[in-house]
Design a protein around this motif. Structure first.
Motif, PDB file in Angstrom:
ATOM      1  N   ALA A 195     -12.549  85.371 -21.863  1.00  7.93           N
ATOM      2  CA  ALA A 195     -12.296  84.174 -21.972  1.00  7.93           C
ATOM      3  C   ALA A 195     -12.474  83.747 -20.177  1.00  7.93           C
ATOM      4  CB  ALA A 195     -11.165  84.017 -22.368  1.00  7.93           C
ATOM      5  N   SER A 196     -12.663  85.350 -19.325  1.00  4.72           N
ATOM      6  CA  SER A 196     -12.710  85.387 -18.324  1.00  4.72           C
ATOM      7  C   SER A 196     -14.673  85.200 -17.269  1.00  4.72           C
ATOM      8  CB  SER A 196     -11.856  85.377 -17.133  1.00  4.72           C
ATOM      9  OG  SER A 196     -10.338  85.633 -17.200  1.00  4.72           O
ATOM     10  N   GLY A 197     -15.428  85.275 -18.511  1.00  4.98           N
ATOM     11  CA  GLY A 197     -16.690  85.093 -18.313  1.00  4.98           C
ATOM     12  C   GLY A 197     -16.899  86.422 -18.035  1.00  4.98           C
ATOM     13  N   PHE A 198     -16.005  87.779 -18.554  1.00  3.24           N
ATOM     14  CA  PHE A 198     -16.221  89.149 -17.233  1.00  3.24           C
ATOM     15  C   PHE A 198     -17.180  89.857 -18.996  1.00  3.24           C
ATOM     16  CE2 PHE A 198     -13.499  88.890 -14.020  1.00  3.24           C
ATOM     17  CZ  PHE A 198     -13.936  88.837 -13.170  1.00  3.24           C
ATOM     18  N   LYS A 199     -18.263  90.869 -19.259  1.00  4.87           N
ATOM     19  CA  LYS A 199     -18.910  90.914 -20.355  1.00  4.87           C
ATOM     20  C   LYS A 199     -18.395  92.114 -20.946  1.00  4.87           C
ATOM     21  CE  LYS A 199     -23.107  89.070 -18.937  1.00  4.87           C
ATOM     22  NZ  LYS A 199     -24.630  88.993 -18.862  1.00  4.87           N
ATOM     23  N   TYR A 200     -17.773  92.272 -21.777  1.00  6.00           N
ATOM     24  CA  TYR A 200     -18.069  93.588 -22.812  1.00  6.00           C
ATOM     25  C   TYR A 200     -19.354  93.736 -22.859  1.00  6.00           C
ATOM     26  CZ  TYR A 200     -13.486  91.513 -24.396  1.00  6.00           C
ATOM     27  OH  TYR A 200     -12.108  91.525 -24.562  1.00  6.00           O
ATOM     28  N   GLY A 201     -20.118  93.826 -23.054  1.00  2.00           N
ATOM     29  CA  GLY A 201     -21.768  94.269 -23.018  1.00  2.00           C
ATOM     30  C   GLY A 201     -22.191  93.718 -24.251  1.00  2.00           C
ATOM     31  N   ILE A 202     -22.986  94.273 -24.526  1.00  2.00           N
ATOM     32  CA  ILE A 202     -24.244  94.117 -25.744  1.00  2.00           C
ATOM     33  C   ILE A 202     -23.948  94.516 -27.098  1.00  2.00           C
ATOM     34  CG2 ILE A 202     -25.430  92.895 -24.084  1.00  2.00           C
ATOM     35  CD1 ILE A 202     -27.555  95.153 -24.911  1.00  2.00           C
ATOM     36  N   ARG A 225     -13.904  96.990 -16.004  1.00  4.05           N
ATOM     37  CA  ARG A 225     -13.168  95.583 -17.242  1.00  4.05           C
ATOM     38  C   ARG A 225     -12.895  96.249 -18.457  1.00  4.05           C
ATOM     39  NH1 ARG A 225     -14.436  92.627 -12.662  1.00  4.05           N
ATOM     40  NH2 ARG A 225     -12.420  91.433 -11.720  1.00  4.05           N
ATOM     41  N   HIS A 226     -14.484  96.199 -19.452  1.00  3.52           N
ATOM     42  CA  HIS A 226     -14.205  96.374 -20.707  1.00  3.52           C
ATOM     43  C   HIS A 226     -15.390  97.390 -21.014  1.00  3.52           C
ATOM     44  CE1 HIS A 226     -11.781  92.288 -21.186  1.00  3.52           C
ATOM     45  NE2 HIS A 226     -12.964  91.890 -20.174  1.00  3.52           N
ATOM     46  N   ASN A 227     -14.878  97.424 -22.405  1.00  2.10           N
ATOM     47  CA  ASN A 227     -16.293  98.132 -23.284  1.00  2.10           C
ATOM     48  C   ASN A 227     -16.917  97.274 -24.388  1.00  2.10           C
ATOM     49  OD1 ASN A 227     -17.255 100.836 -25.298  1.00  2.10           O
ATOM     50  ND2 ASN A 227     -16.813 101.976 -22.790  1.00  2.10           N
ATOM     51  N   ILE A 228     -18.073  97.775 -24.876  1.00  2.00           N
ATOM     52  CA  ILE A 228     -18.261  96.834 -25.969  1.00  2.00           C
ATOM     53  C   ILE A 228     -17.428  97.391 -27.457  1.00  2.00           C
ATOM     54  CG2 ILE A 228     -19.935  98.723 -26.788  1.00  2.00           C
ATOM     55  CD1 ILE A 228     -20.128  94.483 -27.160  1.00  2.00           C
ATOM     56  N   LYS A 229     -17.117  98.926 -27.151  1.00  2.00           N
ATOM     57  CA  LYS A 229     -16.218  99.577 -28.353  1.00  2.00           C
ATOM     58  C   LYS A 229     -14.973  99.039 -28.824  1.00  2.00           C
ATOM     59  CE  LYS A 229     -18.280 103.822 -27.563  1.00  2.00           C
ATOM     60  NZ  LYS A 229     -18.094 105.741 -27.255  1.00  2.00           N
ATOM     61  N   GLU A 230     -14.359  98.298 -27.976  1.00  2.00           N
ATOM     62  CA  GLU A 230     -13.273  96.857 -27.793  1.00  2.00           C
ATOM     63  C   GLU A 230     -13.804  96.459 -29.159  1.00  2.00           C
ATOM     64  OE1 GLU A 230     -10.742  95.931 -23.812  1.00  2.00           O
ATOM     65  OE2 GLU A 230     -12.842  96.750 -23.466  1.00  2.00           O
ATOM     66  N   ILE A 231     -15.101  95.674 -28.691  1.00  2.00           N
ATOM     67  CA  ILE A 231     -15.384  94.506 -29.902  1.00  2.00           C
ATOM     68  C   ILE A 231     -15.497  95.084 -31.227  1.00  2.00           C
ATOM     69  CG2 ILE A 231     -16.872  92.634 -30.421  1.00  2.00           C
ATOM     70  CD1 ILE A 231     -14.782  91.953 -28.407  1.00  2.00           C
ATOM     71  N   ILE A 232     -16.461  96.755 -31.472  1.00  2.11           N
ATOM     72  CA  ILE A 232     -16.915  96.817 -32.202  1.00  2.11           C
ATOM     73  C   ILE A 232     -16.782  97.975 -32.650  1.00  2.11           C
ATOM     74  CG2 ILE A 232     -19.146  95.120 -32.629  1.00  2.11           C
ATOM     75  CD1 ILE A 232     -20.239  97.894 -31.251  1.00  2.11           C
ATOM     76  N   PRO A 233     -16.118  98.859 -34.489  1.00  2.00           N
ATOM     77  CA  PRO A 233     -15.842  99.981 -34.074  1.00  2.00           C
ATOM     78  C   PRO A 233     -16.375 101.144 -33.615  1.00  2.00           C
ATOM     79  CG  PRO A 233     -15.261  98.929 -36.124  1.00  2.00           C
ATOM     80  CD  PRO A 233     -16.334  97.864 -35.059  1.00  2.00           C
ATOM     81  N   ALA A 234     -16.177 101.882 -33.327  1.00  2.00           N
ATOM     82  CA  ALA A 234     -17.597 103.516 -32.696  1.00  2.00           C
ATOM     83  C   ALA A 234     -18.354 103.808 -34.047  1.00  2.00           C
ATOM     84  CB  ALA A 234     -16.556 104.544 -31.984  1.00  2.00           C
TER      85      ALA A 234
END
Length: 322
Positions: free
Chosen positions: A268-275, A38-47
């Motif tokens: 918003a659905s509770g699924f994790k991007y990561g840490i 569903r997600h990857n933490i790289k969606e949140i912080i730049p590589a």
């Protein structure tokens, strides 16, 4: 007259059912199952994003990070009883209280602070004066308070964790309506309610249940009728429990995971991007977080440091900066 009352009652019932069905449709709407992750933490912080140390304090237990309209950092220290700000790259003490823990700015410029003594204080940076906003519930003193957040109307949610734990879940969360001096009970029987935040759509209140290492989602006080009930939004492992919370404009939740040295990110659905793990050499007491100018700022309280990292998302504009 009786017939008119019956008509009004029927119309009200129809409105309630319609609203409930609409809420149910939105809540239980079928969505496509993703083909991959569903997600990857790289969606949140730049590589290539890297942590930067912003400032180091002189002791205490820095947390409750906020920004005023001029971009100045404000914090509190419950251990030393200080209200703090940052000037010329240094942490400076501004005022003293018994044990300030959480802090949020009001639209009028005052900084509201929860306190371990069971009160909410409001500090006016323009005058240097303080006033007590809340100190009781139904005529009885409140236990030690922890965190707080304003909703879009100026109502105030705040947590009361002191005396509660995983084996004694008696913590409470209150709501102070706008322009009121009397709080109302919002949620109870919680194992040390710590951080608190409001979802991007304003319909949910997120509560860090520190004693059980999880975050709860509870329908907001003024949310329209819906089948949604309180539920566990996220369950974590390691560390001790979730502390401060922050939300971005897309509805993602950022959780400061205390004694884990990391930030957990969920959609918003509770699924994790990561840490997002703090850098090597940093402490693990991640307590609070705030968005500002393209960065996510973190307070780490064992070494009294403020760190920041660039993020791809924009934080919700706090009530105090609207």
């Amino acid at each position: 007259m009786r017939k008119r009352s019956l008509v009004i009652a029927v119309l009200f019932a129809l409105f309630f059912v319609t609203a409930t069905i609409a809420g149910a449709k939105a809540l239980y709407e079928t969505k496509s199952v993703p083909k991959g992750e569903r997600h990857n933490i790289k969606e949140i912080i730049p590589a290539k994003a890297k942590w930067e140390k912003v400032v180091t304090g002189n002791g205490g237990f820095m947390e409750g990070i906020n920004f005023d309209r001029k971009g100045n950092i404000w914090m509190v220290s419950p251990m030393t009883g200080e209200l703090l700000t940052v000037k010329n790259g240094k942490v400076v003490s501004v005022a003293n209280y018994k044990g300030p823990v959480g802090a949020k700015f009001h639209k009028d410029g005052r900084l509201f602070m929860t306190d371990l003594s069971g009160v909410i204080q409001a500090y006016d940076p323009a005058t240097g004066k303080s006033s007590i906003i809340v100190d009781s519930y139904k005529g009885k003193p409140l236990n030690g308070l922890n965190d707080l957040v304003f909703d879009k109307d100026g109502g105030l949610y705040f947590t009361e964790p002191m005396g509660s734990s995983a084996t004694h879940p008696v913590g409470r969360v209150f709501y102070l309506p706008p322009n009121s001096k009397e709080p109302v009970l919002f949620a109870e029987n919680i194992a040390y309610p710590n951080g608190v935040a409001i979802s991007a759509d304003g319909l949910r209140v997120y509560i860090s249940e520190f004693g059980k290492n999880r975050v709860l989602s509870v329908p907001a006080k003024n949310a329209p009728p819906s089948p949604e009930t309180p539920f566990v939004f996220g369950q974590y492992e390691g560390g001790i429990g979730p502390d401060g919370l922050a939300v971005d404009t897309e509805g993602n939740l950022y959780i400061a995971h205390f004694q884990a040295g990391e930030i957990i990110v969920q959609d918003a659905s509770g699924f994790k991007y990561g840490i997002i793990r703090l850098p090597e050499g940093a402490g693990t007491f991640t307590t609070n977080l705030a968005f500002h100018d393209g960065y996510l700022y973190i307070t780490e309280s064992s070494k009294n440091e403020v760190w920041r990292i660039p993020v791809n998302k924009k934080g919700l504009t706090p009530y105090g900066l609207q």
